[in-house]
Motif scaffolding. Sequence first.
Motif, PDB file in Angstrom:
ATOM      1  N   ARG A 427     -29.710   3.255  32.109  1.00 18.80           N
ATOM      2  CA  ARG A 427     -28.298   4.111  31.961  1.00 18.80           C
ATOM      3  C   ARG A 427     -27.522   3.663  30.520  1.00 18.80           C
ATOM      4  O   ARG A 427     -28.023   2.729  29.676  1.00 18.80           O
ATOM      5  CB  ARG A 427     -27.477   3.669  32.571  1.00 18.80           C
ATOM      6  CG  ARG A 427     -27.759   3.535  34.411  1.00 18.80           C
ATOM      7  CD  ARG A 427     -27.179   3.365  35.715  1.00 18.80           C
ATOM      8  NE  ARG A 427     -27.137   4.210  36.523  1.00 18.80           N
ATOM      9  CZ  ARG A 427     -28.327   3.335  37.784  1.00 18.80           C
ATOM     10  NH1 ARG A 427     -28.641   2.769  37.396  1.00 18.80           N
ATOM     11  NH2 ARG A 427     -28.047   4.147  38.528  1.00 18.80           N
ATOM     12  N   SER A 428     -26.960   4.762  30.274  1.00 24.06           N
ATOM     13  CA  SER A 428     -26.051   3.804  28.691  1.00 24.06           C
ATOM     14  C   SER A 428     -24.085   4.203  28.874  1.00 24.06           C
ATOM     15  O   SER A 428     -24.495   5.416  29.942  1.00 24.06           O
ATOM     16  CB  SER A 428     -26.128   4.679  28.002  1.00 24.06           C
ATOM     17  OG  SER A 428     -26.138   5.842  27.734  1.00 24.06           O
ATOM     18  N   ASP A 429     -23.147   4.396  28.085  1.00 25.71           N
ATOM     19  CA  ASP A 429     -22.218   4.487  28.385  1.00 25.71           C
ATOM     20  C   ASP A 429     -21.889   5.550  28.326  1.00 25.71           C
ATOM     21  O   ASP A 429     -20.304   6.061  28.626  1.00 25.71           O
ATOM     22  CB  ASP A 429     -21.036   3.232  27.540  1.00 25.71           C
ATOM     23  CG  ASP A 429     -21.496   1.874  28.045  1.00 25.71           C
ATOM     24  OD1 ASP A 429     -21.446   1.851  28.917  1.00 25.71           O
ATOM     25  OD2 ASP A 429     -21.458   1.215  27.127  1.00 25.71           O
ATOM     26  N   VAL A 430     -22.905   5.929  26.740  1.00 26.75           N
ATOM     27  CA  VAL A 430     -22.453   7.625  26.919  1.00 26.75           C
ATOM     28  C   VAL A 430     -22.893   7.966  27.313  1.00 26.75           C
ATOM     29  O   VAL A 430     -22.173   9.712  27.861  1.00 26.75           O
ATOM     30  CB  VAL A 430     -23.735   7.447  25.165  1.00 26.75           C
ATOM     31  CG1 VAL A 430     -24.115   9.150  24.616  1.00 26.75           C
ATOM     32  CG2 VAL A 430     -23.263   6.355  23.817  1.00 26.75           C
ATOM     33  N   ARG A 431     -24.152   8.358  28.545  1.00 27.39           N
ATOM     34  CA  ARG A 431     -24.282   9.253  29.203  1.00 27.39           C
ATOM     35  C   ARG A 431     -23.469   9.091  30.388  1.00 27.39           C
ATOM     36  O   ARG A 431     -23.236   9.836  31.340  1.00 27.39           O
ATOM     37  CB  ARG A 431     -25.897   9.321  29.253  1.00 27.39           C
ATOM     38  CG  ARG A 431     -26.409   9.847  28.145  1.00 27.39           C
ATOM     39  CD  ARG A 431     -28.423   9.125  28.946  1.00 27.39           C
ATOM     40  NE  ARG A 431     -28.991  10.230  26.933  1.00 27.39           N
ATOM     41  CZ  ARG A 431     -28.980  11.391  27.178  1.00 27.39           C
ATOM     42  NH1 ARG A 431     -28.802  12.867  27.816  1.00 27.39           N
ATOM     43  NH2 ARG A 431     -29.926  12.464  26.194  1.00 27.39           N
ATOM     44  N   GLY A 432     -23.136   7.716  30.780  1.00 31.41           N
ATOM     45  CA  GLY A 432     -22.249   7.221  32.052  1.00 31.41           C
ATOM     46  C   GLY A 432     -23.501   7.650  33.753  1.00 31.41           C
ATOM     47  O   GLY A 432     -24.579   7.596  33.149  1.00 31.41           O
ATOM     48  N   GLU A 480     -27.175  -1.944  18.203  1.00 27.27           N
ATOM     49  CA  GLU A 480     -26.455  -1.614  17.066  1.00 27.27           C
ATOM     50  C   GLU A 480     -26.632  -0.354  16.276  1.00 27.27           C
ATOM     51  O   GLU A 480     -26.347   0.838  15.848  1.00 27.27           O
ATOM     52  CB  GLU A 480     -25.567  -2.679  16.454  1.00 27.27           C
ATOM     53  CG  GLU A 480     -24.822  -3.123  17.727  1.00 27.27           C
ATOM     54  CD  GLU A 480     -23.395  -4.666  17.235  1.00 27.27           C
ATOM     55  OE1 GLU A 480     -23.168  -4.350  15.904  1.00 27.27           O
ATOM     56  OE2 GLU A 480     -22.949  -5.297  17.798  1.00 27.27           O
ATOM     57  N   ALA A 483     -28.815   2.997  17.834  1.00 32.30           N
ATOM     58  CA  ALA A 483     -27.814   3.388  18.373  1.00 32.30           C
ATOM     59  C   ALA A 483     -26.848   4.309  16.394  1.00 32.30           C
ATOM     60  O   ALA A 483     -27.412   6.085  17.362  1.00 32.30           O
ATOM     61  CB  ALA A 483     -26.551   3.169  18.906  1.00 32.30           C
ATOM     62  N   ARG A 484     -27.121   4.337  15.808  1.00 29.11           N
ATOM     63  CA  ARG A 484     -26.535   5.346  14.888  1.00 29.11           C
ATOM     64  C   ARG A 484     -28.086   6.073  14.263  1.00 29.11           C
ATOM     65  O   ARG A 484     -27.731   6.662  13.143  1.00 29.11           O
ATOM     66  CB  ARG A 484     -25.889   4.633  13.934  1.00 29.11           C
ATOM     67  CG  ARG A 484     -24.874   3.443  13.988  1.00 29.11           C
ATOM     68  CD  ARG A 484     -24.377   2.946  13.057  1.00 29.11           C
ATOM     69  NE  ARG A 484     -25.003   2.141  12.060  1.00 29.11           N
ATOM     70  CZ  ARG A 484     -24.578   0.553  12.897  1.00 29.11           C
ATOM     71  NH1 ARG A 484     -23.982   0.576  13.331  1.00 29.11           N
ATOM     72  NH2 ARG A 484     -25.676  -0.090  12.036  1.00 29.11           N
ATOM     73  N   ARG A 486     -30.835   8.698  14.577  1.00 33.96           N
ATOM     74  CA  ARG A 486     -31.272  10.166  14.479  1.00 33.96           C
ATOM     75  C   ARG A 486     -32.966  10.017  15.460  1.00 33.96           C
ATOM     76  O   ARG A 486     -33.703   9.433  14.787  1.00 33.96           O
ATOM     77  CB  ARG A 486     -31.706  11.079  13.111  1.00 33.96           C
ATOM     78  CG  ARG A 486     -32.019  12.462  13.854  1.00 33.96           C
ATOM     79  CD  ARG A 486     -31.708  14.053  12.892  1.00 33.96           C
ATOM     80  NE  ARG A 486     -32.927  12.749  11.320  1.00 33.96           N
ATOM     81  CZ  ARG A 486     -34.219  13.217  11.252  1.00 33.96           C
ATOM     82  NH1 ARG A 486     -35.032  14.188  12.732  1.00 33.96           N
ATOM     83  NH2 ARG A 486     -34.591  12.699  10.333  1.00 33.96           N
ATOM     84  N   GLU A 489     -32.014   6.143  21.224  1.00 31.87           N
ATOM     85  CA  GLU A 489     -31.367   6.288  22.482  1.00 31.87           C
ATOM     86  C   GLU A 489     -31.926   4.394  22.185  1.00 31.87           C
ATOM     87  O   GLU A 489     -32.808   4.141  22.689  1.00 31.87           O
ATOM     88  CB  GLU A 489     -31.090   7.255  22.891  1.00 31.87           C
ATOM     89  CG  GLU A 489     -29.557   7.569  23.425  1.00 31.87           C
ATOM     90  CD  GLU A 489     -29.986   8.926  24.266  1.00 31.87           C
ATOM     91  OE1 GLU A 489     -28.639   9.222  25.280  1.00 31.87           O
ATOM     92  OE2 GLU A 489     -30.331   9.129  24.376  1.00 31.87           O
ATOM     93  N   PHE A 491     -30.961   2.230  26.030  1.00 34.35           N
ATOM     94  CA  PHE A 491     -30.815   1.867  27.079  1.00 34.35           C
ATOM     95  C   PHE A 491     -30.334   0.731  27.546  1.00 34.35           C
ATOM     96  O   PHE A 491     -31.300  -0.055  27.423  1.00 34.35           O
ATOM     97  CB  PHE A 491     -31.411   3.166  28.219  1.00 34.35           C
ATOM     98  CG  PHE A 491     -30.797   4.554  27.471  1.00 34.35           C
ATOM     99  CD1 PHE A 491     -30.242   5.425  28.354  1.00 34.35           C
ATOM    100  CD2 PHE A 491     -31.999   5.112  26.734  1.00 34.35           C
ATOM    101  CE1 PHE A 491     -30.152   6.862  27.401  1.00 34.35           C
ATOM    102  CE2 PHE A 491     -31.476   6.659  26.283  1.00 34.35           C
ATOM    103  CZ  PHE A 491     -30.844   7.152  26.622  1.00 34.35           C
TER     104      PHE A 491
END
Length: 532
Positions: A427-432, A480, A483-484, A486, A489, A491
């Motif tokens: 899970r991640s905050d970006v995907r929810g 951090e 996450a930036r 390419r 990702e 999780f």
Amino acid sequence: MTAAGDVLGEARRRRTFAVISHPDAGKSTMTEALALHASAITEAGAVHGKAGRRGVTSDWMELERSRGISITSAALRFDYRGHVFNLVDTPGHADFSEDTYRVLAAVDCAVMLLDAAKGMEPQTLKLFQVCRHRRIPVITFVNKWDRPGREPLELLDQIEEHTGLRPTPITWPIGVAGHFRGVADRLAGKVVLYERAPGGATKALETELTPERAEAELGADWAQASEEIGLLEAIGADHDQKLFEAHETTPVLFGAALPNFGIARLLDVLVDLAPSPAPRAEVSGSARPLEAPFSGLVFKVQANMDPAHRDRIAFVRVCSGRFERGMVLTHGATGRPFATKYAHSVFGQERATIDDAYPGDVVGLVNATALRPGDTLYTGPAAEFPPIPSFAPEHFAVARSRDSGRAKQFRRGIDQLDAEGVIQVLRSDVRGDAAPVLAAVGPMQFEVVQHRLAAEFGTVISLDRLDYTLARRTDAASAETLARQRGCEVFVRGRDQALLAVFTDQWRMRTIAREHPDLTLEPLIADTHADG
């Protein structure tokens, strides 16, 4: 007898083992045959896929029966020759090797099946490597000798070349593969001829001969077997118990599980040669004595084995002491008390209440919502056994419920399968929470998730595959930066809250690591000794 003596005596009677193999080597058929010969069942389950024939006892999930493969591990307990056998059947398919690894954390011995025609196959070798890492003694059973296959000496060479173990045949086949007449038992000094029982679902008929009668009745087949046995004696390929327990040799037997040839001898070898439970090492490095107060390792959690009850059962390997139903244990992960009012012994999908158990036994604790694979339970002095590592996933997909009205069932189902270890949930905050990422060792795990969510939670999901192919453990400081990037990702993994960075490929990961040399990127287990 003292309480400690009682525990040690009972432990000596236990044989806890797994059957491992490449898919289609006959593992589930072997499981059935062992239970049949121990008189735990009266008729073996049939070969998968045969219309009108029932599935094997250990394959309880509907998807297993329909696909003809073992997806989950299952525990079977039965008695034989005054001993208690705890047979833990394992998934044969490589996509479920993580479940197999958990099972191998709970056994004292493994039976490695080889297909007589195919010999050492990739998944068999991977499973063997896990046994070697855990120092689990291995007994080899060359299966399907009733069908055309390789030369027996060739198979021995292959075992030694690929595993490093020296094969020491206990039995030797009479008749080439596909023309299987019986075996010469090198330890017992006798010859056993096999005859298939009508239908092949009951015990095979066995006839014992002396070597002299075998020479008279079996002609050229016996002459060839005798010559090969003489060669084995000349090179010293004889069983040595100390070398076997030290994981330097592997006893070898020849047979055929489907017609039940050689199964009774394998059971006897398990009684006579397989090790009984030994003190288990803790995280501290010391070993907890068998006679110490109760301790156990949770190696598997499974929900909804019985659709009528919709409960959750945790499989616990007893490591020390005596388990008594109703005792209150301490859950090592939380320090909280855990009641054991509902404790079962398990035979496939069937259960029976168990009142006590000893080292080596597998106990099913019902409604164990707080337990996860790798947890330790204990009484008395605290115990903590090493956790069971997770494999490195190689397949990733976003899961979404197709019916927004069943969002609650979707979340509950995903959490349940994560807790069982059926799939890794990221899970991640970006995907929810509405779009968790499922991470799998093999793509068939996705099929199991879809099937179980629909059958058990009434929610149909869609899966959108992602381009990621590998994962590494990282930390908050590195997250951090990652996450930036390419092609990357980050999780949080649900089962242990570990931070995982996933990448599209090795090249992309190495490029990012080269540009940011201070990043923490640690390989998971499949990249080290298990090879997933």
